[in-house]
Write a protein that holds these residues in place. Sequence first.
Motif, PDB file in Angstrom:
ATOM      1  N   GLN B 514       0.727  -1.171  -0.048  1.00 46.52           N
ATOM      2  CA  GLN B 514      -0.022   0.050   0.097  1.00 46.52           C
ATOM      3  C   GLN B 514       0.771   1.309  -0.008  1.00 46.52           C
ATOM      4  O   GLN B 514       0.506   2.195  -0.600  1.00 46.52           O
ATOM      5  N   MET B 544      -4.358  -2.427  -8.122  1.00 48.25           N
ATOM      6  CA  MET B 544      -5.776  -2.813  -7.615  1.00 48.25           C
ATOM      7  C   MET B 544      -6.174  -2.133  -6.336  1.00 48.25           C
ATOM      8  O   MET B 544      -7.217  -1.623  -6.503  1.00 48.25           O
ATOM      9  N   TYR B 545      -5.243  -2.019  -5.512  1.00 51.72           N
ATOM     10  CA  TYR B 545      -5.514  -0.855  -4.312  1.00 51.72           C
ATOM     11  C   TYR B 545      -5.910   0.348  -4.730  1.00 51.72           C
ATOM     12  O   TYR B 545      -6.626   0.819  -4.220  1.00 51.72           O
ATOM     13  N   TRP B 547      -7.043   1.464  -7.554  1.00 47.57           N
ATOM     14  CA  TRP B 547      -8.167   1.631  -8.200  1.00 47.57           C
ATOM     15  C   TRP B 547      -9.442   1.502  -7.401  1.00 47.57           C
ATOM     16  O   TRP B 547     -10.162   2.543  -7.331  1.00 47.57           O
ATOM     17  N   LYS B 548      -9.325   0.596  -6.273  1.00 47.05           N
ATOM     18  CA  LYS B 548     -10.454   0.500  -5.612  1.00 47.05           C
ATOM     19  C   LYS B 548     -10.594   1.551  -4.605  1.00 47.05           C
ATOM     20  O   LYS B 548     -11.517   1.854  -3.797  1.00 47.05           O
ATOM     21  N   HIS B 549      -9.407   2.294  -4.259  1.00 43.85           N
ATOM     22  CA  HIS B 549      -9.443   3.375  -3.293  1.00 43.85           C
ATOM     23  C   HIS B 549      -9.555   4.620  -4.104  1.00 43.85           C
ATOM     24  O   HIS B 549      -9.239   5.840  -3.646  1.00 43.85           O
ATOM     25  N   GLY B 550      -9.926   4.638  -5.364  1.00 40.87           N
ATOM     26  CA  GLY B 550     -10.352   6.112  -5.915  1.00 40.87           C
ATOM     27  C   GLY B 550      -9.271   6.856  -6.562  1.00 40.87           C
ATOM     28  O   GLY B 550      -9.365   7.981  -6.957  1.00 40.87           O
ATOM     29  N   LYS B 552      -7.489   6.660  -9.386  1.00 42.18           N
ATOM     30  CA  LYS B 552      -7.327   5.872 -10.837  1.00 42.18           C
ATOM     31  C   LYS B 552      -6.116   6.051 -11.466  1.00 42.18           C
ATOM     32  O   LYS B 552      -5.557   5.364 -11.954  1.00 42.18           O
TER      33      LYS B 552
END
Lengths: 325, 726
Positions: B514, B544-545, B547-550, B552
Amino acid sequence: MEKSLATLDNGTTCSSWNYSGQRLATGSVDGTLSIFDSGDPASTSFKCTSKARVGESGVVKVVWIPPLFGDAVACIDGNGSLSLWEEFAEDAQAVEWKHSKSFQSNSAKVLDVQFGVFRTILKMVVAHSDGQVKVYELSNPLELKIWQLQAEFQNLTDSVAKLAKASCFSASISWNPQRGDGQEMSFVLGFNSDTPQLNSSKVWEFDLDHQRWVPVAELALPEDRKDQVFSVAWAPNIGRPYEVIAVATHKGIAIWHLGSNPDTDGRLSVERAALLSGYEAEVWQMEWDMSGMTLATTGTDGLVRLWQSNLNGIWHEQAAFEPTT
Amino acid sequence: MPGLAPGDSAGGVPDSVNGTLVPYSSDSHVSAIYPLRHGLNPPISRVSVSWGRGNSLRVSVFRQPDSDPKSDGEVGGRVVEVTLGKSRDGEISDAQWRKIAYGSVSPFALLQSRKNSTASLSRMQLSPSPYHLEWWEYVMEYSKDISSLLGDPKTALAPLIEDPNEVFPKKVEEPSSLKAAWELMEMFYVDKLSQAWLPERLVDWLADYDSLISIDLPTVHSKLVEFQNQIVTLQVIEDDPRYWDLISSALAVGWLEIVVKLLRLHGSYRLDQLGRRETENGLVEAVAVLISKMPRMRPAIDAGKIGECFKAKPDFVKAWERWRAQITKLDSSAFWVQCDHRQTREGLKNMLQIMLGNVDVLCSSTCHWMELYISHFLYIRPFTAGLESMYSLAQKCIRLKHTSNPHKLMRLMIGILGENNEVVLAECSRGFGTWMVAHAIELLTAGSNEADILVHEEREDLGGISLEELHRLVYAQLLSSHLLTWQIAPIYLTSCMRQGMGLLEILLLKQPVQENQMLLKNLEICRLYELDGISSHLMEISGMYHWKHGRKGCAVFWLQQAHDEVRLSRIASQLFDSVGKSISGESFKQWEGLIELLGSEGQLAGGLNFLHKYRDFKKCLQHAESRKDADAARQAVESLMSLMRNASTPQRFWLPILYDAVKLLSWDEGPLINVSQTNLLLNKLQELSVARLRPDFVEPELPTQALNHVRYSLGTNLGRAILGEL
C-alpha cells in the motif's frame, strides 16, 4: 513472550488475517464485519477502523479474497449464505466497506469457501451442505459483482456417479498455493457428512483441454475412506519434488505426499508420510507456515499445536501452547 | 517438508530437540506445553491460528459470546502473537541481536562469493595462484569478522594506579556464551596455525569464559570474585584457608598473574614484618618467581600475562624439564623447616604439588570438569598436541566432576572433542539458535571433509536439500519475522541452491504494497534478484489497491508498469462507457487525465486513438463556446469531421458527438460546416437510425428528442451552407 495485537468485541466468533498480516477481519454473532488496521506497518497494535453489517444472522466464517482483486472478504453467515464485501472509495470520497455480491441458495447452506488465482483469473470454490461443490469464475477482474458458475459436482472419485442429496456438517477446502504458471489449478476438498463416499479428501485439478474439474487423487487409505474429514491444508512448496497436504480426521492428522507426474489414468501418486495420532481432540483448523515446514493446528482441546518433521523425515509434535488467563 | 525446530531453551519459546539426527519414535516424544496468556475471562469457545511474518504465529482466542446484558463491555476475544525460534536466553537483547544479524551479512556474503569463485576456478581446472590464500584462511578472516560482532570480553587496560587488592582484572563487558561457542568452533575447526598449541588456547578460553560454563555449581572464577569482595576485611590474609585454596585453584587453571598477585598480598612482604619473616618471605617469593618462569608452548603471550613462551617443541621440552627440576629442588629444600607459619608452608607445598602434576591435588583444587581438564594440559600432559586422546581425558574429568545439568557450552565442547559433527550441529542449533548454526557451518566444514559431506549431502527426507540449505532457510525465516530484519533474508535465501528462491518469492509476495516507499523497496529487491514475475505481481496488487481506493491515476500507472493488459483494457472499456454518458465538465476532466495516462500503447491503440480525438474535439468545442472564438470553432469542426470519418469511432458515440455538434451547426456567424460535410453527417445519422432497429443497440443517455434535434439542426445547416456556397 506473547504480545497482544488486538482486542476483540464481545460476540466475535471468527477472524482472518489478510495476505500480508497487516489487516484483520472479524465476524460476530450480530452479523457485524469488523476490520482492524495498525496504521503504521511497524506497529503491532491493531485497532478497529471500520465496521459493516453484513447479515441478519451471525458471521461464522470470514475469508480474504486474494489481494490482486482488492481488499475484499467473503462472509458466510449462520444461515449458510455467502456474501462478498470490499473496501471501496469513489473518487475523493471516504473509504467504505461495501456489499459486492450475495450468493443465495434455496436450501443448502454454504459450509466453506476458498479462492484460487490463476494468472489473472479468480476462482471461487464453494462447498454446500447438500454435498454439492460449485466453482465460480470472476468475469471482470476490476469488480467482484459478476461471477460465472463454471462447474458443479460432488466430491466423488468417480465423476460419472451421482448421489442423492447428502447432509453435510462441515467441509474444508484448500487451494494449491502454487506460484508459477506451469501448474494447473488444483485444490483439495474433504467433507464431514453422513454420506461416506463424499467424505474422503480428494484433489481436484482443472483440465484445461476439456475445461472441466477432475479428481486426480484421493487422500485416504482404503480402510479410511469413509472417515469424516475435519480439515485439510495444502502446504506451500518452495522446491520439493512433491506436494504436502495435511488431512485431519478422527484418527489423527495425516501428512500426505502427492507426486507430480500423473499415471496413465491421470491419477497422481500418493503416500501417507505420517499419521499424527494420540491427539484426542477434533481438529478445527490447520495452517502451514510460509516455508511449509511447520503445521499449526487448533482443536476442541483448545490447544495450539505445532508439528514438524525431524531430519529423518519423521513427523512429531514439536510444541504446544495452552491459552490461559 | 522436514524442518528444524525453533530452537530456544529459555524464554518460554519451544526448545529444539529435533536438531539431532538420532531417530526416535513419535510416540515416545512428549513435546512441551507452553502457556499462552490472553487475559480473558473464561469460558473460551474457540481458538484460531494464522502465520504472520516469518515465524510469528498469531492466535485469536474467542470468549463464549455473552448474552447477559450486564456483562456489556466485556472483551470478546484477543489476538496474541508469539515469535518462534527466537534464540534468546536473556543474554542478548533484541537490539543487539539485530546488530549481530546485520553485521554478519557482509562477512557471510563475502565468504559465499569467495566460495563461488574458488569453485569456478577449480571447475576450469586452474590451479589457484600461489598468491591465493588457503581456504581456511578465508574462513579465518570470516570468523574473526563475526567474532568481533559478538562482543569483546578482553580485559580493560590496566589503570595507572593499580589497586593492590584488585586481584581480578575487570572485564570491559560481560562475556557472552555465543562468543565463547564461536571461539571454540574457530579454534578447533579453522585456525590451523594454533593447532600446535591448542591446549594453551583452551587455557586462554577458560580464562575468558570460566564465569559461564557452570549453571548450578561454583567455579574457580565465582569463588575468586567472592573472595575478592572480602579481601579488604581480612587482617592477616595468609591465615585464611580460603586464600591458599584460591591460590591453588587459580594456579591449577593457569591464571598465573592472579596467583602471583595474590602471593604478593602475603603478610611477609609488609615492611614491618620483613625482618621477622625473612625465610618465609623468601619461600613465597621463590614460588612466585618459579610461577612467573613457567614455560608455555605458545607463540606469544598477551600483555599482562606471565610465563616464558616457546615456539618449538624441543626447546619447550628442555625448558620444561629444567623448570620441573627447579621445583623438585625447591620442594626438597631445607628452608621449609625454618618456615614457622604453618598455613604458608602447607599452602606453598600444595602449589608445588600442583606444578609437579599431582592428580589428587589438581582434582581437589578445581571445581568444574573443564577446569580439571585444563589443569591436566598444564601440569600432567604439557606435551599434548592436536586432538590426540583429548576426548577420553575429557570423559575421565567428567567422571570425576560430574554435573547433572551441563551448560550448553559444555555440551558443545563434548561434541567437538568427540569429533561428532552431527552432535556439534545439533548443539549449535539447540543451544545457540538458528543464527549460530547457519553461520557456524562454515567453520565446521573448513575443518573436515566428513563435515563437508555431512552438511552438503542432499537428503530425500528434507525434500532434496542439504543440511546447510535447511539451516539457512530456517534462519532466513526467522529474519523474516521482524520488520527490521526481513530485508537481509534474501541474502541468505539466494545462497540456497534449491529452495531459497521459492521462499524468497513467498516472502516478497507477503509484503504489503500500500505504501509507495515500501513498494519501491520491494521492487528493488525483485530487480536485484531478477524476479520479474513477482515484481509484476506486486505492481498489479498495488494498482488494484489504488483503483479500489479511488486513485485511478496511480492505479493505471502501476498496472502499466506491470504490463497488465487484461486489467488495462478493462479500464479502457469502462472509460468508453463513462464517455458514452453525457459528459459534465467535472467528469470530463477526470477521464481526460486517464486517457493521457493510458497513452496509446499496445493493443489498446485503436480504442484509445478514438478517445484522444474525442478529447480534442471536446476541448475545441469548449473553447469555441466559452470564448465565441471562430478559429476554435473551425478546429472543432475539423475534429468532428475526422471523428466521424474514422472507422474506429464506435457507433454508440455517433449520436453524442453529433448532439455536441449542434452548437457548431447553429453558429451565429454563419455556417461552419459545408455541404459535403453536412451530407456526410446526415448519412451517418441515417445509418444510426437503421442501427437503432437492431436488438443489440445501446441507446445513449441523451434527451429523447436528441436525434430529432440533431436532424433538424443538420437540415437547417444544410440550407445555410447551400445558400453560402452559391
